[in-house]
Design an enzyme around this catalytic site. Structure first.
Site, PDB file in Angstrom:
ATOM      1  N   ARG A 264       0.864  -1.187   0.000  1.00 44.88           N
ATOM      2  CA  ARG A 264       0.000   0.000   0.000  1.00 44.88           C
ATOM      3  C   ARG A 264       0.900   1.235   0.000  1.00 44.88           C
ATOM      4  NH1 ARG A 264      -3.290  -2.989  -1.429  1.00 44.88           N
ATOM      5  NH2 ARG A 264      -5.347  -3.431  -0.552  1.00 44.88           N
TER       6      ARG A 264
ATOM      7  N   ASP B 265       4.000  -0.709  -7.324  1.00 44.80           N
ATOM      8  CA  ASP B 265       2.693  -1.045  -7.909  1.00 44.80           C
ATOM      9  C   ASP B 265       1.607  -0.193  -7.271  1.00 44.80           C
ATOM     10  OD1 ASP B 265       0.988  -2.583  -9.620  1.00 44.80           O
ATOM     11  OD2 ASP B 265       0.354  -3.767  -7.893  1.00 44.80           O
TER      12      ASP B 265
ATOM     13  N   GLU C  93      -2.840   7.114  -6.959  1.00 46.27           N
ATOM     14  CA  GLU C  93      -3.657   6.102  -7.657  1.00 46.27           C
ATOM     15  C   GLU C  93      -5.088   6.609  -7.867  1.00 46.27           C
ATOM     16  OE1 GLU C  93      -3.456   2.101  -6.096  1.00 46.27           O
ATOM     17  OE2 GLU C  93      -5.410   1.598  -6.929  1.00 46.27           O
TER      18      GLU C  93
ATOM     19  N   HIS D 215      -1.227  -0.761 -10.134  1.00 41.95           N
ATOM     20  CA  HIS D 215      -1.821  -1.554  -9.042  1.00 41.95           C
ATOM     21  C   HIS D 215      -2.470  -2.833  -9.608  1.00 41.95           C
ATOM     22  CE1 HIS D 215      -3.972  -1.588  -4.858  1.00 41.95           C
ATOM     23  NE2 HIS D 215      -3.444  -2.762  -5.180  1.00 41.95           N
TER      24      HIS D 215
ATOM     25  N   GLY E 104      -0.955  -5.966  -9.004  1.00 35.84           N
ATOM     26  CA  GLY E 104      -0.329  -7.117  -8.346  1.00 35.84           C
ATOM     27  C   GLY E 104      -1.245  -8.337  -8.284  1.00 35.84           C
ATOM     28  N   ALA E 105      -2.503  -8.111  -7.953  1.00 32.96           N
ATOM     29  CA  ALA E 105      -3.427  -9.241  -7.758  1.00 32.96           C
ATOM     30  C   ALA E 105      -4.152  -9.613  -9.039  1.00 32.96           C
ATOM     31  CB  ALA E 105      -4.446  -8.865  -6.698  1.00 32.96           C
TER      32      ALA E 105
HETATM   33  C1  3PG Z   1      -5.508  -6.712  -2.386  1.00 38.62           C
HETATM   34  O1  3PG Z   1      -5.600  -6.038  -1.367  1.00 38.62           O
HETATM   35  O2  3PG Z   1      -6.001  -7.850  -2.468  1.00 38.62           O
HETATM   36  C2  3PG Z   1      -4.759  -6.192  -3.574  1.00 38.62           C
HETATM   37  O3  3PG Z   1      -4.215  -4.934  -3.331  1.00 38.62           O
HETATM   38  C3  3PG Z   1      -5.584  -6.218  -4.810  1.00 38.62           C
HETATM   39  O4  3PG Z   1      -6.498  -5.222  -4.896  1.00 38.62           O
HETATM   40  P1  3PG Z   1      -7.469  -5.135  -6.165  1.00 38.62           P
HETATM   41  O5  3PG Z   1      -8.451  -6.218  -6.037  1.00 38.62           O
HETATM   42  O6  3PG Z   1      -8.062  -3.787  -6.007  1.00 38.62           O
HETATM   43  O7  3PG Z   1      -6.627  -5.252  -7.390  1.00 38.62           O
END
Ligand code: 3PG
Length: 321
Positions: A233, A256, A261, A284, A286-287
Site C-alpha cells: 500500500r 505497484d 492512484e 496496481h 499485483g493481484a
Molecule cells: C488486495 O488487497 O487484495 C490487492 O491490493 C488487490 O487489490 P485489487 O483487487 O483492487 O486489485
C-alpha cells in the site's frame, strides 16, 4: 438472499453464486454516488467489491445489508468502523492472490536490474542502445530483504531462492526460530533489513502502525544503488523520502502502489511520479491475474455459501463480541 457485485467478477463464479441460491445483481460500473444509488435501489443482503471504496454513506444506504466481501486481501478500502456500527460483517479473501503479487514483485526486481521497460521504450522509439543496457548487475548471490513475512512475503522467499538469492527479513511476528525454519536471516527491525539488503521488497498490511513506516530513516540506511519494491500500500511508504533517495542515492524503485492512484480504472494519469527517472510504476495490478482472481472469487463463493447455510462469516475482520 440478494448479492450486489460492484466490481469486475468472473462470469463462471457469478453462476456459482446463483447456484447456491442467491439472486445476483452485477454492475461493475458502480462507485461513489452510483454505488449509493445501487445499494438503495437493490437493497442487497451482501455486497462484493474489489478496490471500490465502501464508505459510511454506502453502508448506511441499504437497510438489509449485512455482509460486505472484499474480493481481495487488503480491506483498508472499507469503512470498517461504520460497518461494525451498523452490524454489517466484513470479510476478506486473504492469501488467494499472494502468488500473483509475489510474481509481480519479482518481475519488478528483474525489471529494475535489467531496465527492461526502458529497453523496450527505446526500441519503440527506434533507438538501439546495447552499450547502455548491457550495464546490469545480476541478482544471483545478492541479498533480498523482505519487510513483512506474511503469505506474499513467503511466496517471494521461494522465488528468490530459485534465483540464487540470500534472503533476510523482518516482520512483526518473525522470530529467529521461524526465520531458521524458513531458511532466511532474521533481522531485528526494518532498518536492519534496509542496511543489509541489495534488493528490498515491502509486504505489509496497512494499519495505524505501518502507516509511513518506511521513511527517510529507512532510505538513509539503504545501500546506495540498491533496489526498492512496494506492491503493498502506498501509505506505508513516505513517497517524498523515496524520490529523494532515488535522486540522491541512485536507488532504483518499482512501485505497484502510489499515492496518486486514481479511483477510476481507466483514464488520465497526470502525476509526475509515473515519469520519474529510476522508478518503474505499474497500475496496481499485483493481484490481477486470471489465476488469482479465480481463486479470490471462489473464496467469496465459499463465504456466501457458509453465510447462507449457517449465518457464519468466514474470514470476518470485524467479528461481533
Ligand atoms: C488486495 O488487497 O487484495 C490487492 O491490493 C488487490 O487489490 P485489487 O483487487 O483492487 O486489485
Amino acid at each position: 438472499m440478494k448479492v450486489l457485485i460492484a466490481d469486475k467478477y468472473p462470469e463462471d463464479k457469478i453462476e456459482k453464486i446463483k447456484n447456491i441460491g442467491y439472486e445476483v445483481i452485477y454492475d461493475p460500473s458502480l462507485k461513489e454516488e452510483s454505488l449509493i444509488e445501487g445499494l438503495k435501489q437493490h437493497n442487497p443482503d451482501a455486497l462484493i467489491v474489489r478496490s471500490t471504496k465502501v464508505k459510511k454513506e454506502m453502508i448506511y444506504s441499504s437497510d438489509k445489508l449485512s455482509l460486505i466481501i472484499r474480493a481481495g486481501s487488503g480491506y483498508d478500502t472499507i469503512d470498517i468502523e461504520s460497518a461494525t456500527e451498523r452490524n454489517v460483517f466484513v470479510a476478506n479473501c486473504p492469501g488467494k492472490n499472494s502468488i500473483a503479487v509475489a510474481e509481480l514483485a519479482f518481475g519488478l526486481i528483474l525489471s529494475l536490474d535489467r531496465r527492461i521497460p526502458d529497453n523496450v521504450q527505446d526500441l519503440r522509439e527506434g533507438k538501439w542502445n546495447k552499450n547502455e543496457y548491457s550495464k546490469a548487475r545480476g541478482i544471483y548471490g545478492k541479498t533480498l530483504g523482505i519487510v513483512g513475512v506474511g503469505k506474499i512475503g513467503q511466496e517471494l522467499i521461494s522465488r528468490a531462492k530459485a534465483f540464487g538469492m540470500q534472503v533476510i527479513a523482518w516482520s512483526r511476528s518473525l522470530t529467529p526460530e521461524k526465520a531458521d525454519a524458513l531458511g532466511i536471516g532474521f533481522m531485528k527491525n526494518s532498518i536492519e533489513v534496509a542496511s543489509n539488503a541489495d534488493v528490498i521488497s515491502v509486504h505489509l498490511a496497512l494499519t495505524e502502525d505501518t502507516k509511513n513506516m518506511i521513511g527517510s530513516d529507512f532510505f538513509n540506511a539503504m545501500k546506495p544503488g540498491s533496489y526498492f519494491i512496494n506492491t503493498s500500500r502506498s501509505e506505508i511508504v513516505d513517497e517524498k523520502a523515496l524520490l529523494k533517495a532515488i535522486d540522491e542515492k541512485g536507488i532504483r524503485a518499482g512501485l505497484d502502489v502510489v499515492s496518486a492512484e486514481p479511483a477510476y480504472k481507466e483514464g488520465e494519469f497526470p502525476d509526475d511520479i509515473g515519469r520519474h527517472v529510476g522508478l518503474y510504476c505499474t497500475h496496481h495490478i499485483g493481484a490481477s491475474t486470471d489465476q488469482a482472481q479465480s481463486a479470490v472469487a471462489d473464496e467469496a463463493v465459499c463465504i456466501l455459501d457458509e453465510y447462507k447455510k449457517s449465518g457464519m462469516v468466514l474470514n470476518c475482520v470485524n467479528p461481533s463480541e
